[in-house]
Design a protein around this motif. Structure first.
Motif, short mmCIF file in Angstrom:
data_model
loop_
_atom_site.label_atom_id
_atom_site.label_comp_id
_atom_site.label_asym_id
_atom_site.label_seq_id
_atom_site.Cartn_x
_atom_site.Cartn_y
_atom_site.Cartn_z
N THR A 89 0.65 -1.01 0.30
CA THR A 89 0.01 0.09 0.11
C THR A 89 0.84 1.27 -0.14
OG1 THR A 89 -1.71 -1.12 1.09
CG2 THR A 89 -2.09 1.26 1.13
N THR A 90 1.76 1.10 0.71
CA THR A 90 2.64 2.53 0.92
C THR A 90 3.70 2.60 -0.20
OG1 THR A 90 3.44 1.69 3.62
CG2 THR A 90 4.11 3.93 2.37
N CYS A 133 11.33 6.13 3.65
CA CYS A 133 12.27 6.60 5.87
C CYS A 133 13.14 6.57 5.83
CB CYS A 133 11.24 4.91 6.22
SG CYS A 133 9.88 4.93 6.38
N ASP A 146 12.84 10.23 9.92
CA ASP A 146 12.25 9.77 10.42
C ASP A 146 11.68 8.28 9.30
OD1 ASP A 146 10.67 10.54 13.64
OD2 ASP A 146 10.66 8.42 12.65
N ASN A 147 10.19 7.53 9.98
CA ASN A 147 9.86 7.15 9.38
C ASN A 147 8.29 7.30 8.56
OD1 ASN A 147 10.83 4.54 9.83
ND2 ASN A 147 9.87 3.64 11.34
N PHE A 148 7.83 6.87 7.44
CA PHE A 148 6.50 7.55 6.89
C PHE A 148 5.66 6.88 7.46
CE2 PHE A 148 7.30 10.54 3.18
CZ PHE A 148 7.89 10.80 2.52
N ILE A 149 4.82 8.07 8.37
CA ILE A 149 3.61 7.81 8.58
C ILE A 149 2.54 8.17 8.08
CG2 ILE A 149 1.87 7.04 10.96
CD1 ILE A 149 4.65 6.43 12.18
N PHE A 150 1.28 7.39 6.53
CA PHE A 150 -0.05 8.62 6.45
C PHE A 150 -1.12 7.75 6.78
CE2 PHE A 150 0.19 6.21 2.44
CZ PHE A 150 1.63 6.46 2.27
N PHE A 151 -2.52 8.24 7.02
CA PHE A 151 -3.74 7.52 6.69
C PHE A 151 -3.98 7.40 5.08
CE2 PHE A 151 -5.13 7.71 11.21
CZ PHE A 151 -4.02 8.69 11.46
N THR A 152 -4.52 6.19 4.92
CA THR A 152 -5.52 5.66 3.54
C THR A 152 -6.50 5.32 3.87
OG1 THR A 152 -4.11 3.67 3.96
CG2 THR A 152 -2.93 5.17 3.09
N ILE A 153 -7.48 5.27 2.83
CA ILE A 153 -8.56 5.23 2.65
C ILE A 153 -9.27 4.66 2.41
CG2 ILE A 153 -11.43 6.28 2.47
CD1 ILE A 153 -9.81 8.69 3.22
N ASN A 154 -9.41 3.16 2.74
CA ASN A 154 -9.69 1.90 1.41
C ASN A 154 -10.73 2.84 0.23
OD1 ASN A 154 -8.98 0.90 4.12
ND2 ASN A 154 -11.12 -0.43 4.75
N GLU A 155 -11.81 2.68 0.28
CA GLU A 155 -11.91 3.24 -0.88
C GLU A 155 -11.16 4.33 -2.25
OE1 GLU A 155 -14.97 2.75 1.83
OE2 GLU A 155 -13.58 4.09 1.75
N GLU A 204 -7.95 3.69 -2.21
CA GLU A 204 -6.13 3.68 -2.86
C GLU A 204 -6.26 2.99 -4.01
OE1 GLU A 204 -5.39 0.09 -0.86
OE2 GLU A 204 -5.79 0.99 0.89
N HIS A 215 10.65 2.35 0.49
CA HIS A 215 10.76 1.47 2.30
C HIS A 215 12.71 2.26 1.96
CE1 HIS A 215 6.59 0.22 3.40
NE2 HIS A 215 7.17 -0.57 1.66
#
Lengths: 134, 74
Positions: free
Chosen positions: A13-14, A95, A118-127, A129, A62
């Motif tokens: 996903t990322t 990252c 630092d690490n990448f952190i982000f939100f995703t929405i299933n619909e 993608e 990554h």
């Protein structure tokens, strides 16, 4: 003609999101007359970095403090390969690689290394993608 | 002094995660993507993913006022 080396994958996903976010970058670069080369295996990336005078290397995937990874998290550029980035500008959308690889690359002649410590952190929405750019 | 591993901090983060919509996931570095239930489980169990989630959530809380100020200052 200015040349850009791009690495991007979409094996999770990322990396899928990073892959999609590159579309606009590639389009803008080509519109400005840059030649964009894509590579995703360690052998091809390292060969291109050795043999071609890229103005910019743009890595997407990554990584960790000491390396940048490609498909299935194979190491494309590790801290021991930092000299491959000599003479180039680098944007590493991975990252943490700024922390050690970035510093080592600059000490070995990389013009500039833009990255993250630092690490990448982000939100995703299933619909969404399947349409990451939206 | 409060530490990221403290139960109080974990409870705070779990409470925040519970407000996540069910169709949302959090992508964490090379660890992968996790939905609400998975994240809460990781935090409660104190795994690497859980610790990273706690750290990022606490950072968000601490940085929020500065981000808001920068946004409102234009």
């Amino acid at each position: 003609m200015k040349r850009l080396l791009l690495t991007r994958t979409r094996h999770d996903t990322t990396t899928h999101y990073l892959y999609e976010y590159c579309r606009e970058v590639v389009k803008a670069a080509e519109e400005k007359g840059w030649r964009v080369d894509e590579a995703n295996t360690p052998k091809e990336v390292q060969s291109r970095l050795e043999k071609t005078s890229y103005e910019l290397a743009f890595f997407n995937g990554h990584g960790n403090e000491e390396c940048i990874c490609g498909q299935d998290d194979e190491v494309l550029v590790g801290i021991e390969d930092a000299s491959l980035l000599s003479g180039k500008s680098v944007y590493s959308r991975t990252c943490a690689s700024l922390k050690k690889l970035g510093k080592e690359a600059v000490s070995k002649g990389c013009n500039e290394y833009v990255g993250y410590n630092d690490n990448f952190i982000f939100f995703t929405i299933n619909e969404m993608e399947a349409n990451a750019l939206e | 002094m409060i530490r990221l591993q403290d139960d109080y901090v974990k409870k705070l983060v779990v409470a925040r995660l519970k407000t996540m919509p069910p169709n949302m996931k959090l992508s964490i570095g090379s660890y992968g993507s996790f939905d609400k239930k998975e994240l809460i489980d990781e935090v409660v169990r104190g795994t690497k993913v859980g610790d990273e989630t706690v750290r990022s959530q606490i950072t968000l809380i601490l940085e929020a006022p500065f981000v808001a100020r920068r946004l409102t200052d234009g």
